[in-house]
Scaffold this motif. Structure first.
Motif, PDB file in Angstrom:
ATOM      1  N   ASP A 168      10.860  -4.281   1.043  1.00  0.00           N
ATOM      2  CA  ASP A 168      10.080  -4.565   1.073  1.00  0.00           C
ATOM      3  C   ASP A 168       9.285  -3.302   0.360  1.00  0.00           C
ATOM      4  O   ASP A 168       8.712  -3.276  -0.595  1.00  0.00           O
ATOM      5  N   LEU A 169       9.870  -2.631   0.811  1.00  0.00           N
ATOM      6  CA  LEU A 169       9.146  -1.123   0.462  1.00  0.00           C
ATOM      7  C   LEU A 169       9.190  -0.771  -1.312  1.00  0.00           C
ATOM      8  O   LEU A 169       8.531  -0.506  -1.582  1.00  0.00           O
ATOM      9  N   GLN A 223       0.839  -1.306   0.165  1.00  0.00           N
ATOM     10  CA  GLN A 223       0.290   0.051  -0.245  1.00  0.00           C
ATOM     11  C   GLN A 223       1.166   1.553   0.263  1.00  0.00           C
ATOM     12  O   GLN A 223       0.544   2.090  -0.753  1.00  0.00           O
ATOM     13  N   LEU A 224       1.940   1.123   0.543  1.00  0.00           N
ATOM     14  CA  LEU A 224       2.778   2.831   1.508  1.00  0.00           C
ATOM     15  C   LEU A 224       3.953   2.674  -0.289  1.00  0.00           C
ATOM     16  O   LEU A 224       3.869   3.830  -0.880  1.00  0.00           O
ATOM     17  N   GLY A 225       3.980   1.911  -1.395  1.00  0.00           N
ATOM     18  CA  GLY A 225       4.563   1.921  -2.368  1.00  0.00           C
ATOM     19  C   GLY A 225       4.091   2.427  -3.664  1.00  0.00           C
ATOM     20  O   GLY A 225       4.056   3.032  -3.771  1.00  0.00           O
ATOM     21  N   GLN A 226       2.703   1.569  -3.139  1.00  0.00           N
ATOM     22  CA  GLN A 226       1.643   2.797  -4.620  1.00  0.00           C
ATOM     23  C   GLN A 226       1.761   4.029  -4.234  1.00  0.00           C
ATOM     24  O   GLN A 226       0.898   4.422  -5.404  1.00  0.00           O
ATOM     25  N   GLN A 227       1.242   4.227  -2.876  1.00  0.00           N
ATOM     26  CA  GLN A 227       0.478   5.668  -2.555  1.00  0.00           C
ATOM     27  C   GLN A 227       1.908   6.405  -2.770  1.00  0.00           C
ATOM     28  O   GLN A 227       1.899   7.855  -3.835  1.00  0.00           O
ATOM     29  N   ILE A 228       2.918   6.266  -2.653  1.00  0.00           N
ATOM     30  CA  ILE A 228       4.493   6.971  -3.078  1.00  0.00           C
ATOM     31  C   ILE A 228       5.103   6.956  -3.926  1.00  0.00           C
ATOM     32  O   ILE A 228       5.203   7.800  -4.584  1.00  0.00           O
ATOM     33  N   SER A 229       4.587   5.554  -4.735  1.00  0.00           N
ATOM     34  CA  SER A 229       4.651   6.041  -6.235  1.00  0.00           C
ATOM     35  C   SER A 229       3.186   6.854  -7.350  1.00  0.00           C
ATOM     36  O   SER A 229       4.447   7.447  -7.809  1.00  0.00           O
ATOM     37  N   SER A 247       7.443   1.848  -8.423  1.00  0.00           N
ATOM     38  CA  SER A 247       7.422   1.321  -9.687  1.00  0.00           C
ATOM     39  C   SER A 247       7.476   2.199 -10.508  1.00  0.00           C
ATOM     40  O   SER A 247       7.730   2.478 -11.440  1.00  0.00           O
ATOM     41  N   ILE A 248       8.003   3.737 -10.355  1.00  0.00           N
ATOM     42  CA  ILE A 248       8.720   4.964  -9.987  1.00  0.00           C
ATOM     43  C   ILE A 248       9.959   4.708 -10.079  1.00  0.00           C
ATOM     44  O   ILE A 248      10.674   4.257  -9.748  1.00  0.00           O
ATOM     45  N   ASP A 269       5.104  12.161   6.806  1.00  0.00           N
ATOM     46  CA  ASP A 269       4.398  11.545   5.805  1.00  0.00           C
ATOM     47  C   ASP A 269       3.629  10.206   5.936  1.00  0.00           C
ATOM     48  O   ASP A 269       2.228  10.527   5.519  1.00  0.00           O
ATOM     49  N   TYR A 270       4.414   9.708   6.145  1.00  0.00           N
ATOM     50  CA  TYR A 270       3.676   7.713   5.374  1.00  0.00           C
ATOM     51  C   TYR A 270       4.108   6.801   6.465  1.00  0.00           C
ATOM     52  O   TYR A 270       4.971   7.169   7.375  1.00  0.00           O
TER      53      TYR A 270
END
Ligand code: IMP
Ligand code: MG
Length: 179
Positions: free
Chosen positions: A50-51, A21-27, A56-57, A141-142
């Protein structure tokens, strides 16, 4: 090692789902920016792994090591740089990755150092947040999980350099650190 754990606070499954979830939000939030994710050693290592696999960017990755603890369970606030970044972060969008924010002193100091280097932006991602421990004003922030003011170990977090290899976050029995 498991005998010294009072209870599991956050399971491996919960952590992996949260990293997704965090990875998607950050991307999403950093699309088109110049993101460098800076991990604070050593506690960040499993979380960074893991993060960042879920981001994906295009990103750069660097690490810094600072010390604020001296083997105990309470932060002293004396932050010393043990290993500095390899890269020049001038003009970049920096995301600092931490295992846990407690008093907030460590991150406050690191943010001050980075701001002097002319970064474009600076934000914090932390697996765990202990807001009750805060002594300086600092908002992550996250945040993966907000936890009570208990001393936790595992998934990178240590007590006297042990327990980092546990795949979950657990509460350490008081008798282990009061000895
Ligand atoms: P702060 O400067 O008090 O926010 O401390 C942050 C650092 O203290 C983290 O990077 C951890 O290394 C360590 N820390 C804070 N709370 C815990 C804990 O419950 N278990 C293990 N390490 C902790
Ligand atoms: Mg530590």
């Amino acid at each position: 090692m498991l005998n010294n754990i009072k209870k599991v606070l956050v399971s491996e499954e919960q952590i992996l789902e949260k990293c997704k979830q965090l990875g998607q939000q950050i991307s999403k939030d950093y699309e088109g920016k110049n993101l460098i994710v800076v991990g604070l050693l050593k506690g960040c290592v499993p979380f960074m792994s893991d993060l960042t696999k879920n981001i994906s960017i295009p990103i750069q990755i660097d690490y810094m090591q600072v010390s604020s603890y001296h083997g105990g369970t309470e932060s002293t606030g004396n932050v010393k740089v043990i290993k500095d970044l390899d890269y020049n972060i001038n003009g970049l969008d920096v995301l600092i990755a931490e295992d846990i924010v407690d008093t907030g002193k460590t991150l406050k100091k690191v943010m001050e150092i980075f701001n002097l280097r002319g970064v474009n932006s600076i934000k914090i991602v932390t697996l765990l947040d202990k807001p009750e421990g805060r002594v300086v004003e600092l908002i992550a922030d996250y945040v993966g999980f907000t936890i009570p003011k208990e001393f936790v170990v595992g998934y990178g977090l240590d007590f006297d350099e042990y327990y980092r290899n546990l795949p979950f976050v657990g509460v350490l029995k008081e008798e282990v650190y009061s000895k």
